[in-house]
Write a protein that holds these residues in place. Structure first.
Motif, PDB file in Angstrom:
ATOM      1  N   HIS A 177      53.962 -65.092  21.249  1.00 26.99           N
ATOM      2  CA  HIS A 177      52.840 -65.379  20.363  1.00 26.99           C
ATOM      3  C   HIS A 177      53.338 -65.314  18.923  1.00 26.99           C
ATOM      4  O   HIS A 177      53.917 -64.307  18.504  1.00 26.99           O
ATOM      5  CB  HIS A 177      51.700 -64.384  20.579  1.00 26.99           C
ATOM      6  CG  HIS A 177      51.038 -64.531  21.929  1.00 26.99           C
ATOM      7  ND1 HIS A 177      51.489 -63.866  23.044  1.00 26.99           N
ATOM      8  CD2 HIS A 177      49.986 -65.289  22.320  1.00 26.99           C
ATOM      9  CE1 HIS A 177      50.733 -64.191  24.079  1.00 26.99           C
ATOM     10  NE2 HIS A 177      49.816 -65.056  23.675  1.00 26.99           N
ATOM     11  N   ILE A 178      53.131 -66.406  18.196  1.00 27.01           N
ATOM     12  CA  ILE A 178      53.670 -66.532  16.838  1.00 27.01           C
ATOM     13  C   ILE A 178      52.545 -66.712  15.833  1.00 27.01           C
ATOM     14  O   ILE A 178      51.698 -67.598  15.985  1.00 27.01           O
ATOM     15  CB  ILE A 178      54.643 -67.720  16.749  1.00 27.01           C
ATOM     16  CG1 ILE A 178      55.840 -67.495  17.678  1.00 27.01           C
ATOM     17  CG2 ILE A 178      55.109 -67.938  15.311  1.00 27.01           C
ATOM     18  CD1 ILE A 178      56.770 -68.693  17.778  1.00 27.01           C
TER      19      ILE A 178
ATOM     20  N   ARG B 184      63.112 -58.646  11.742  1.00 23.34           N
ATOM     21  CA  ARG B 184      62.998 -58.767  13.194  1.00 23.34           C
ATOM     22  C   ARG B 184      61.694 -59.491  13.531  1.00 23.34           C
ATOM     23  O   ARG B 184      60.624 -59.078  13.100  1.00 23.34           O
ATOM     24  CB  ARG B 184      63.024 -57.381  13.837  1.00 23.34           C
ATOM     25  CG  ARG B 184      62.813 -57.389  15.358  1.00 23.34           C
ATOM     26  CD  ARG B 184      63.027 -55.989  15.916  1.00 23.34           C
ATOM     27  NE  ARG B 184      62.530 -55.857  17.270  1.00 23.34           N
ATOM     28  CZ  ARG B 184      63.194 -56.219  18.371  1.00 23.34           C
ATOM     29  NH1 ARG B 184      64.407 -56.757  18.246  1.00 23.34           N
ATOM     30  NH2 ARG B 184      62.685 -56.055  19.576  1.00 23.34           N
ATOM     31  N   GLY B 185      61.782 -60.581  14.253  1.00 25.28           N
ATOM     32  CA  GLY B 185      60.603 -61.367  14.608  1.00 25.28           C
ATOM     33  C   GLY B 185      60.399 -62.593  13.751  1.00 25.28           C
ATOM     34  O   GLY B 185      59.582 -63.454  14.088  1.00 25.28           O
ATOM     35  N   SER B 186      61.134 -62.716  12.637  1.00 25.59           N
ATOM     36  CA  SER B 186      60.992 -63.882  11.767  1.00 25.59           C
ATOM     37  C   SER B 186      61.343 -65.158  12.531  1.00 25.59           C
ATOM     38  O   SER B 186      62.345 -65.206  13.249  1.00 25.59           O
ATOM     39  CB  SER B 186      61.896 -63.764  10.539  1.00 25.59           C
ATOM     40  OG  SER B 186      61.491 -62.727   9.688  1.00 25.59           O
ATOM     41  N   VAL B 187      60.510 -66.189  12.341  1.00 26.59           N
ATOM     42  CA  VAL B 187      60.778 -67.493  12.948  1.00 26.59           C
ATOM     43  C   VAL B 187      61.139 -68.422  11.795  1.00 26.59           C
ATOM     44  O   VAL B 187      60.322 -68.668  10.906  1.00 26.59           O
ATOM     45  CB  VAL B 187      59.555 -68.027  13.716  1.00 26.59           C
ATOM     46  CG1 VAL B 187      59.918 -69.300  14.474  1.00 26.59           C
ATOM     47  CG2 VAL B 187      59.033 -66.972  14.684  1.00 26.59           C
ATOM     48  N   ALA B 188      62.367 -68.928  11.788  1.00 23.94           N
ATOM     49  CA  ALA B 188      62.872 -69.633  10.609  1.00 23.94           C
ATOM     50  C   ALA B 188      63.494 -70.976  10.973  1.00 23.94           C
ATOM     51  O   ALA B 188      64.121 -71.137  12.018  1.00 23.94           O
ATOM     52  CB  ALA B 188      63.907 -68.772   9.885  1.00 23.94           C
ATOM     53  N   LEU B 189      63.299 -71.931  10.072  1.00 26.10           N
ATOM     54  CA  LEU B 189      63.879 -73.263  10.209  1.00 26.10           C
ATOM     55  C   LEU B 189      65.288 -73.252   9.627  1.00 26.10           C
ATOM     56  O   LEU B 189      65.545 -72.605   8.611  1.00 26.10           O
ATOM     57  CB  LEU B 189      63.006 -74.270   9.459  1.00 26.10           C
ATOM     58  CG  LEU B 189      63.093 -75.746   9.857  1.00 26.10           C
ATOM     59  CD1 LEU B 189      62.553 -75.952  11.260  1.00 26.10           C
ATOM     60  CD2 LEU B 189      62.328 -76.599   8.862  1.00 26.10           C
ATOM     61  N   ILE B 190      66.203 -73.968  10.266  1.00 26.50           N
ATOM     62  CA  ILE B 190      67.568 -74.086   9.759  1.00 26.50           C
ATOM     63  C   ILE B 190      67.681 -75.393   8.983  1.00 26.50           C
ATOM     64  O   ILE B 190      67.529 -76.476   9.559  1.00 26.50           O
ATOM     65  CB  ILE B 190      68.594 -74.064  10.906  1.00 26.50           C
ATOM     66  CG1 ILE B 190      68.468 -72.763  11.702  1.00 26.50           C
ATOM     67  CG2 ILE B 190      70.013 -74.227  10.359  1.00 26.50           C
ATOM     68  CD1 ILE B 190      69.342 -72.724  12.940  1.00 26.50           C
TER      69      ILE B 190
ATOM     70  N   PHE C 263      65.372 -70.668  14.617  1.00 28.87           N
ATOM     71  CA  PHE C 263      65.763 -69.476  15.369  1.00 28.87           C
ATOM     72  C   PHE C 263      64.724 -68.375  15.194  1.00 28.87           C
ATOM     73  O   PHE C 263      63.911 -68.394  14.263  1.00 28.87           O
ATOM     74  CB  PHE C 263      67.150 -68.980  14.944  1.00 28.87           C
ATOM     75  CG  PHE C 263      67.234 -68.471  13.527  1.00 28.87           C
ATOM     76  CD1 PHE C 263      67.008 -67.132  13.224  1.00 28.87           C
ATOM     77  CD2 PHE C 263      67.549 -69.339  12.482  1.00 28.87           C
ATOM     78  CE1 PHE C 263      67.095 -66.665  11.922  1.00 28.87           C
ATOM     79  CE2 PHE C 263      67.641 -68.885  11.178  1.00 28.87           C
ATOM     80  CZ  PHE C 263      67.410 -67.541  10.896  1.00 28.87           C
ATOM     81  N   ILE C 264      64.766 -67.431  16.124  1.00 32.76           N
ATOM     82  CA  ILE C 264      63.956 -66.221  16.045  1.00 32.76           C
ATOM     83  C   ILE C 264      64.923 -65.063  15.852  1.00 32.76           C
ATOM     84  O   ILE C 264      65.861 -64.878  16.648  1.00 32.76           O
ATOM     85  CB  ILE C 264      63.118 -66.014  17.320  1.00 32.76           C
ATOM     86  CG1 ILE C 264      62.089 -67.148  17.459  1.00 32.76           C
ATOM     87  CG2 ILE C 264      62.410 -64.665  17.290  1.00 32.76           C
ATOM     88  CD1 ILE C 264      61.292 -67.104  18.758  1.00 32.76           C
ATOM     89  N   SER C 265      64.719 -64.301  14.807  1.00 29.56           N
ATOM     90  CA  SER C 265      65.627 -63.202  14.491  1.00 29.56           C
ATOM     91  C   SER C 265      65.283 -61.970  15.326  1.00 29.56           C
ATOM     92  O   SER C 265      64.124 -61.561  15.408  1.00 29.56           O
ATOM     93  CB  SER C 265      65.535 -62.865  13.002  1.00 29.56           C
ATOM     94  OG  SER C 265      66.388 -61.790  12.689  1.00 29.56           O
ATOM     95  N   LEU C 266      66.289 -61.361  15.933  1.00 29.52           N
ATOM     96  CA  LEU C 266      66.098 -60.147  16.732  1.00 29.52           C
ATOM     97  C   LEU C 266      66.328 -58.887  15.903  1.00 29.52           C
ATOM     98  O   LEU C 266      66.193 -57.775  16.421  1.00 29.52           O
ATOM     99  CB  LEU C 266      67.051 -60.149  17.930  1.00 29.52           C
ATOM    100  CG  LEU C 266      66.959 -61.352  18.882  1.00 29.52           C
ATOM    101  CD1 LEU C 266      67.948 -61.180  20.029  1.00 29.52           C
ATOM    102  CD2 LEU C 266      65.548 -61.515  19.413  1.00 29.52           C
ATOM    103  N   ALA C 267      66.699 -59.058  14.645  1.00 33.26           N
ATOM    104  CA  ALA C 267      67.001 -57.912  13.781  1.00 33.26           C
ATOM    105  C   ALA C 267      66.734 -58.275  12.326  1.00 33.26           C
ATOM    106  O   ALA C 267      66.512 -59.434  11.992  1.00 33.26           O
ATOM    107  CB  ALA C 267      68.457 -57.494  13.966  1.00 33.26           C
TER     108      ALA C 267
END
Length: 334
Positions: A174-175, A256-262, A269-273
Protein backbone atom coordinates in the motif's frame (compact mmCIF):
# COMPACT_ATOMS: atom_id res chain seq x y z
CA UNK A 1 43.88 71.87 27.13
CA UNK A 2 41.18 70.08 29.11
CA UNK A 3 38.49 71.73 27.00
CA UNK A 4 40.06 70.61 23.77
CA UNK A 5 40.10 66.99 25.00
CA UNK A 6 36.46 67.19 26.13
CA UNK A 7 34.81 68.64 23.00
CA UNK A 8 35.53 65.65 20.70
CA UNK A 9 34.06 63.30 23.34
CA UNK A 10 30.87 65.36 23.64
CA UNK A 11 30.53 65.56 19.88
CA UNK A 12 31.10 61.82 19.60
CA UNK A 13 28.41 61.15 22.19
CA UNK A 14 25.90 63.33 20.34
CA UNK A 15 26.69 61.63 17.06
CA UNK A 16 26.31 58.20 18.67
CA UNK A 17 22.88 59.09 20.04
CA UNK A 18 21.80 60.40 16.62
CA UNK A 19 23.07 57.20 14.95
CA UNK A 20 21.12 54.99 17.38
CA UNK A 21 17.93 56.97 16.73
CA UNK A 22 18.38 56.59 12.95
CA UNK A 23 19.05 52.88 13.23
CA UNK A 24 15.95 52.41 15.38
CA UNK A 25 13.78 54.28 12.88
CA UNK A 26 15.18 52.31 9.95
CA UNK A 27 14.53 49.05 11.80
CA UNK A 28 10.87 49.94 12.35
CA UNK A 29 10.47 50.87 8.70
CA UNK A 30 12.11 47.59 7.61
CA UNK A 31 9.80 45.49 9.78
CA UNK A 32 6.75 47.33 8.47
CA UNK A 33 7.77 46.93 4.82
CA UNK A 34 8.73 43.29 5.35
CA UNK A 35 5.29 42.46 6.73
CA UNK A 36 3.61 44.14 3.77
CA UNK A 37 5.74 42.53 1.07
CA UNK A 38 5.56 39.08 2.59
CA UNK A 39 1.81 39.11 3.18
CA UNK A 40 0.99 39.99 -0.44
CA UNK A 41 -2.68 40.13 0.39
CA UNK A 42 -5.02 39.83 3.35
CA UNK A 43 -5.94 36.33 2.19
CA UNK A 44 -2.34 35.08 2.20
CA UNK A 45 -1.65 36.53 5.64
CA UNK A 46 -4.76 34.87 7.04
CA UNK A 47 -3.95 31.52 5.46
CA UNK A 48 -0.36 31.65 6.67
CA UNK A 49 -1.54 32.13 10.25
CA UNK A 50 -3.90 29.19 9.86
CA UNK A 51 -1.16 26.96 8.47
CA UNK A 52 0.92 27.37 11.59
CA UNK A 53 -1.89 25.68 13.51
CA UNK A 54 -2.34 22.78 11.12
CA UNK A 55 0.87 20.85 11.67
CA UNK A 56 4.27 20.07 10.22
CA UNK A 57 2.73 18.02 7.42
CA UNK A 58 1.43 21.25 5.89
CA UNK A 59 3.91 23.92 6.85
CA UNK A 60 7.17 23.74 4.91
CA UNK A 61 6.02 20.84 2.76
CA UNK A 62 5.77 20.61 -1.00
CA UNK A 63 3.21 22.61 -2.91
CA UNK A 64 3.61 21.83 -6.60
CA UNK A 65 1.05 21.70 -9.39
CA UNK A 66 0.79 20.95 -13.09
CA UNK A 67 0.79 23.91 -15.46
CA UNK A 68 -1.72 24.16 -18.31
CA UNK A 69 -4.13 21.94 -16.41
CA UNK A 70 -7.59 22.91 -15.16
CA UNK A 71 -9.20 20.54 -12.71
CA UNK A 72 -12.96 20.69 -12.36
CA UNK A 73 -15.06 19.66 -9.38
CA UNK A 74 -17.33 21.19 -6.77
CA UNK A 75 -15.96 24.52 -5.51
CA UNK A 76 -15.54 24.93 -1.77
CA UNK A 77 -13.92 28.35 -2.22
CA UNK A 78 -14.67 30.65 -5.16
CA UNK A 79 -11.61 32.11 -6.81
CA UNK A 80 -13.37 35.26 -7.99
CA UNK A 81 -12.95 36.71 -4.49
CA UNK A 82 -10.08 34.53 -3.23
CA UNK A 83 -6.73 35.48 -4.74
CA UNK A 84 -3.01 34.90 -4.22
CA UNK A 85 0.22 36.01 -5.82
CA UNK A 86 1.59 32.48 -6.26
CA UNK A 87 0.36 28.96 -6.87
CA UNK A 88 2.06 27.91 -3.62
CA UNK A 89 -0.24 30.23 -1.72
CA UNK A 90 -3.27 28.67 -3.37
CA UNK A 91 -1.99 25.16 -2.67
CA UNK A 92 -1.35 25.96 0.99
CA UNK A 93 -4.85 27.39 1.28
CA UNK A 94 -6.18 23.99 0.20
CA UNK A 95 -3.89 22.22 2.68
CA UNK A 96 -5.13 24.47 5.47
CA UNK A 97 -8.57 22.88 5.05
CA UNK A 98 -7.20 19.58 6.33
CA UNK A 99 -7.93 18.93 10.01
CA UNK A 100 -5.06 17.76 12.16
CA UNK A 101 -1.97 16.13 10.70
CA UNK A 102 -2.62 14.65 7.26
CA UNK A 103 -6.36 15.30 7.01
CA UNK A 104 -9.11 14.54 6.41
CA UNK A 105 -9.41 17.43 3.97
CA UNK A 106 -12.43 19.49 2.92
CA UNK A 107 -10.39 20.50 -0.14
CA UNK A 108 -8.53 17.97 -2.29
CA UNK A 109 -7.73 20.03 -5.38
CA UNK A 110 -6.80 23.59 -6.24
CA UNK A 111 -6.78 25.65 -9.44
CA UNK A 112 -4.73 28.83 -9.84
CA UNK A 113 -4.39 31.37 -12.67
CA UNK A 114 -0.85 32.75 -12.50
CA UNK A 115 -0.14 34.16 -15.97
CA UNK A 116 -0.82 37.86 -15.49
CA UNK A 117 -1.06 38.62 -19.19
CA UNK A 118 -3.10 35.58 -20.23
CA UNK A 119 -5.35 35.51 -17.16
CA UNK A 120 -6.27 39.17 -17.29
CA UNK A 121 -8.86 39.95 -14.62
CA UNK A 122 -8.67 36.34 -13.43
CA UNK A 123 -5.01 36.69 -12.48
CA UNK A 124 -4.44 35.34 -8.98
CA UNK A 125 -7.76 33.54 -8.74
CA UNK A 126 -7.55 30.49 -6.49
CA UNK A 127 -10.34 27.95 -6.72
CA UNK A 128 -10.45 25.31 -4.00
CA UNK A 129 -12.40 22.19 -4.94
CA UNK A 130 -13.54 18.78 -3.77
CA UNK A 131 -13.48 15.90 -6.26
CA UNK A 132 -16.05 13.13 -6.42
CA UNK A 133 -13.10 10.76 -6.87
CA UNK A 134 -9.69 12.08 -5.85
CA UNK A 135 -7.97 9.22 -7.72
CA UNK A 136 -9.76 10.17 -10.94
CA UNK A 137 -10.13 13.97 -10.77
CA UNK A 138 -12.31 15.77 -13.30
CA UNK A 139 -10.35 17.88 -15.73
CA UNK A 140 -10.88 20.29 -18.59
CA UNK A 141 -9.34 18.44 -21.52
CA UNK A 142 -8.98 21.51 -23.72
CA UNK A 143 -9.81 25.19 -23.62
CA UNK A 144 -12.64 26.64 -25.75
CA UNK A 145 -11.78 27.54 -29.35
CA UNK A 146 -8.52 25.59 -29.10
CA UNK A 147 -6.93 28.14 -26.77
CA UNK A 148 -4.17 27.23 -24.31
CA UNK A 149 -5.24 26.41 -20.77
CA UNK A 150 -3.65 29.04 -18.54
CA UNK A 151 -4.50 27.44 -15.20
CA UNK A 152 -2.21 25.49 -12.87
CA UNK A 153 -3.80 22.72 -10.81
CA UNK A 154 -2.80 20.31 -8.07
CA UNK A 155 -4.14 17.59 -5.80
CA UNK A 156 -4.00 17.27 -2.02
CA UNK A 157 -4.46 13.85 -0.41
CA UNK A 158 -5.50 13.82 3.22
CA UNK A 159 -5.71 10.96 5.69
CA UNK A 160 -6.82 7.73 4.04
CA UNK A 161 -6.76 9.35 0.60
CA UNK A 162 -4.35 8.85 -2.27
CA UNK A 163 -3.41 5.34 -1.18
CA UNK A 164 -3.06 2.76 -3.93
CA UNK A 165 -2.23 -0.94 -3.83
CA UNK A 166 0.72 -2.36 -5.72
CA UNK A 167 -0.35 -6.00 -5.87
CA UNK A 168 2.17 -8.84 -6.20
CA UNK A 169 2.00 -12.60 -5.67
CA UNK A 170 3.89 -12.04 -2.41
CA UNK A 171 1.41 -9.53 -1.01
CA UNK A 172 0.17 -5.98 -1.60
CA UNK A 173 2.26 -2.88 -1.04
CA UNK A 174 0.00 0.00 0.00
CA UNK A 175 1.55 3.26 -1.19
CA UNK A 176 0.62 6.76 -0.10
CA UNK A 177 1.07 9.07 -3.09
CA UNK A 178 2.54 12.60 -2.83
CA UNK A 179 0.82 14.68 -5.54
CA UNK A 180 1.90 17.96 -3.91
CA UNK A 181 5.57 16.93 -4.25
CA UNK A 182 5.54 14.99 -7.52
CA UNK A 183 2.36 15.99 -9.40
CA UNK A 184 3.51 14.85 -12.86
CA UNK A 185 4.66 11.43 -11.65
CA UNK A 186 1.50 10.90 -9.60
CA UNK A 187 -0.61 11.89 -12.61
CA UNK A 188 1.09 9.10 -14.57
CA UNK A 189 0.40 6.59 -11.77
CA UNK A 190 -3.26 7.59 -11.79
CA UNK A 191 -3.34 6.87 -15.52
CA UNK A 192 -2.15 3.31 -14.83
CA UNK A 193 -4.67 2.78 -12.04
CA UNK A 194 -7.72 1.98 -14.23
CA UNK A 195 -5.82 -0.74 -16.12
CA UNK A 196 -6.96 -4.25 -15.22
CA UNK A 197 -3.52 -5.53 -16.20
CA UNK A 198 -0.23 -3.64 -16.20
CA UNK A 199 1.64 -5.92 -18.58
CA UNK A 200 5.35 -5.29 -18.29
CA UNK A 201 5.17 -3.68 -14.84
CA UNK A 202 7.50 -5.72 -12.65
CA UNK A 203 10.31 -5.83 -10.10
CA UNK A 204 13.52 -7.23 -11.57
CA UNK A 205 16.24 -6.26 -9.08
CA UNK A 206 16.44 -7.08 -5.37
CA UNK A 207 19.11 -5.96 -2.88
CA UNK A 208 18.84 -6.81 0.81
CA UNK A 209 19.91 -4.56 3.70
CA UNK A 210 22.91 -6.85 4.23
CA UNK A 211 25.14 -5.92 7.16
CA UNK A 212 24.89 -2.17 6.53
CA UNK A 213 21.40 -1.32 7.87
CA UNK A 214 19.31 -2.61 10.75
CA UNK A 215 15.68 -3.78 10.51
CA UNK A 216 14.46 -0.19 10.97
CA UNK A 217 16.55 1.05 8.06
CA UNK A 218 19.14 2.81 10.20
CA UNK A 219 22.71 2.69 8.96
CA UNK A 220 25.01 0.65 11.20
CA UNK A 221 27.99 2.62 12.44
CA UNK A 222 31.25 1.96 10.58
CA UNK A 223 29.48 -0.33 8.09
CA UNK A 224 29.72 0.18 4.36
CA UNK A 225 26.96 1.47 2.11
CA UNK A 226 26.68 -1.58 -0.12
CA UNK A 227 26.57 -3.71 -2.05
CA UNK A 228 23.92 -4.87 -1.33
CA UNK A 229 22.11 -1.54 -1.58
CA UNK A 230 18.84 -2.15 0.32
CA UNK A 231 16.22 -1.69 -2.40
CA UNK A 232 13.92 -3.40 -4.85
CA UNK A 233 13.83 -1.96 -8.36
CA UNK A 234 11.35 -2.27 -11.19
CA UNK A 235 9.66 -0.57 -14.12
CA UNK A 236 6.38 1.32 -14.41
CA UNK A 237 6.19 1.07 -18.17
CA UNK A 238 3.11 -0.84 -19.30
CA UNK A 239 3.37 -2.66 -22.61
CA UNK A 240 1.27 -1.01 -25.31
CA UNK A 241 1.10 2.29 -23.44
CA UNK A 242 3.44 5.06 -24.70
CA UNK A 243 5.67 6.40 -21.95
CA UNK A 244 6.69 10.05 -21.95
CA UNK A 245 9.70 11.10 -19.91
CA UNK A 246 8.74 12.69 -16.61
CA UNK A 247 10.35 15.86 -15.19
CA UNK A 248 12.56 15.84 -12.11
CA UNK A 249 10.39 16.81 -9.16
CA UNK A 250 10.88 16.91 -5.38
CA UNK A 251 13.99 14.97 -4.29
CA UNK A 252 14.19 14.70 -0.50
CA UNK A 253 16.55 12.40 1.40
CA UNK A 254 15.46 8.82 0.83
CA UNK A 255 13.93 7.06 3.82
CA UNK A 256 12.92 3.46 4.41
CA UNK A 257 9.74 3.00 2.37
CA UNK A 258 10.41 5.86 -0.08
CA UNK A 259 9.13 5.13 -3.59
CA UNK A 260 11.32 7.00 -6.06
CA UNK A 261 11.63 7.45 -9.81
CA UNK A 262 15.05 6.95 -11.42
CA UNK A 263 15.78 9.85 -13.76
CA UNK A 264 12.82 10.55 -16.07
CA UNK A 265 11.47 7.00 -15.54
CA UNK A 266 9.93 4.55 -16.04
CA UNK A 267 12.44 2.77 -13.77
CA UNK A 268 11.76 3.18 -10.05
CA UNK A 269 12.69 1.64 -6.71
CA UNK A 270 11.47 1.17 -3.16
CA UNK A 271 14.10 1.92 -0.54
CA UNK A 272 14.52 -0.65 2.26
CA UNK A 273 16.67 1.72 4.33
CA UNK A 274 17.51 5.35 4.95
CA UNK A 275 19.91 6.54 2.27
CA UNK A 276 21.24 9.90 3.41
CA UNK A 277 24.51 9.02 1.66
CA UNK A 278 22.86 9.24 -1.75
CA UNK A 279 22.51 12.58 -3.45
CA UNK A 280 19.05 14.09 -3.52
CA UNK A 281 18.48 13.31 -7.19
CA UNK A 282 15.52 10.91 -7.21
CA UNK A 283 11.90 12.04 -7.49
CA UNK A 284 10.07 10.65 -4.45
CA UNK A 285 6.41 10.26 -5.41
CA UNK A 286 5.14 8.11 -2.54
CA UNK A 287 5.89 5.99 0.48
CA UNK A 288 5.01 2.40 1.38
CA UNK A 289 2.91 2.18 4.54
CA UNK A 290 5.16 0.88 7.37
CA UNK A 291 3.01 -2.20 7.98
CA UNK A 292 3.59 -3.36 4.38
CA UNK A 293 7.38 -3.16 4.34
CA UNK A 294 7.48 -6.87 5.17
CA UNK A 295 6.21 -7.48 1.62
CA UNK A 296 9.11 -5.48 0.18
CA UNK A 297 11.53 -7.39 2.41
CA UNK A 298 10.02 -10.67 1.20
CA UNK A 299 10.68 -9.68 -2.42
CA UNK A 300 14.23 -8.63 -1.52
CA UNK A 301 14.85 -12.09 -0.06
CA UNK A 302 13.92 -13.95 -3.26
CA UNK A 303 16.62 -15.85 -5.21
CA UNK A 304 18.90 -13.55 -7.19
CA UNK A 305 21.75 -13.66 -9.67
CA UNK A 306 24.85 -11.42 -9.63
CA UNK A 307 25.29 -8.88 -12.38
CA UNK A 308 27.39 -5.79 -13.14
CA UNK A 309 25.82 -2.49 -14.19
CA UNK A 310 28.20 0.35 -15.12
CA UNK A 311 30.99 -1.28 -13.08
CA UNK A 312 28.71 -1.68 -10.04
CA UNK A 313 27.92 -5.12 -8.61
CA UNK A 314 24.16 -5.68 -8.35
CA UNK A 315 21.79 -8.60 -7.84
CA UNK A 316 18.83 -9.25 -10.14
CA UNK A 317 15.89 -11.52 -9.48
CA UNK A 318 16.06 -14.99 -10.99
CA UNK A 319 12.36 -14.59 -11.71
CA UNK A 320 10.96 -11.03 -12.07
CA UNK A 321 7.95 -10.24 -9.90
CA UNK A 322 5.04 -8.74 -11.88
CA UNK A 323 2.65 -6.30 -10.22
CA UNK A 324 -0.50 -4.37 -10.97
CA UNK A 325 -2.20 -1.38 -9.39
CA UNK A 326 -5.34 -1.58 -7.29
CA UNK A 327 -7.67 1.10 -5.99
CA UNK A 328 -7.97 1.10 -2.21
CA UNK A 329 -11.26 1.75 -0.46
CA UNK A 330 -10.77 4.87 1.65
CA UNK A 331 -12.89 3.53 4.52
CA UNK A 332 -10.56 0.54 4.90
CA UNK A 333 -7.66 2.91 5.69
CA UNK A 334 -9.41 5.10 8.27
Amino acid sequence: MGRKSFEPNATLLNRLILLLVCLGSCGLVYVFLNVITRSGSVSELRIGSTLDLVGENVVGGCCRGVENLELWGSAVKWGSDFKFNTSEGCCNACKSMCTGKDGPCLCDSWVFCGNRQACGSKFGECWLKKQKDSLAPERQEEAPHGETIHWTSGLIFGKGEGIIGLETEHGTLHIKLFPDCAPHTVAYILELLPMRHCAGCQFYRAESRGQSWDSEGNHIKNAGFGPPFALIQGTLEAQGTPFNKLPLEDCPILRRGSVALIGPGPEFFISLADHSEWKQEYTVFGSVLPEDMNVAEKIAALPTLPDVWNNVNVTVLEKPVPFLFRRINKSSQD
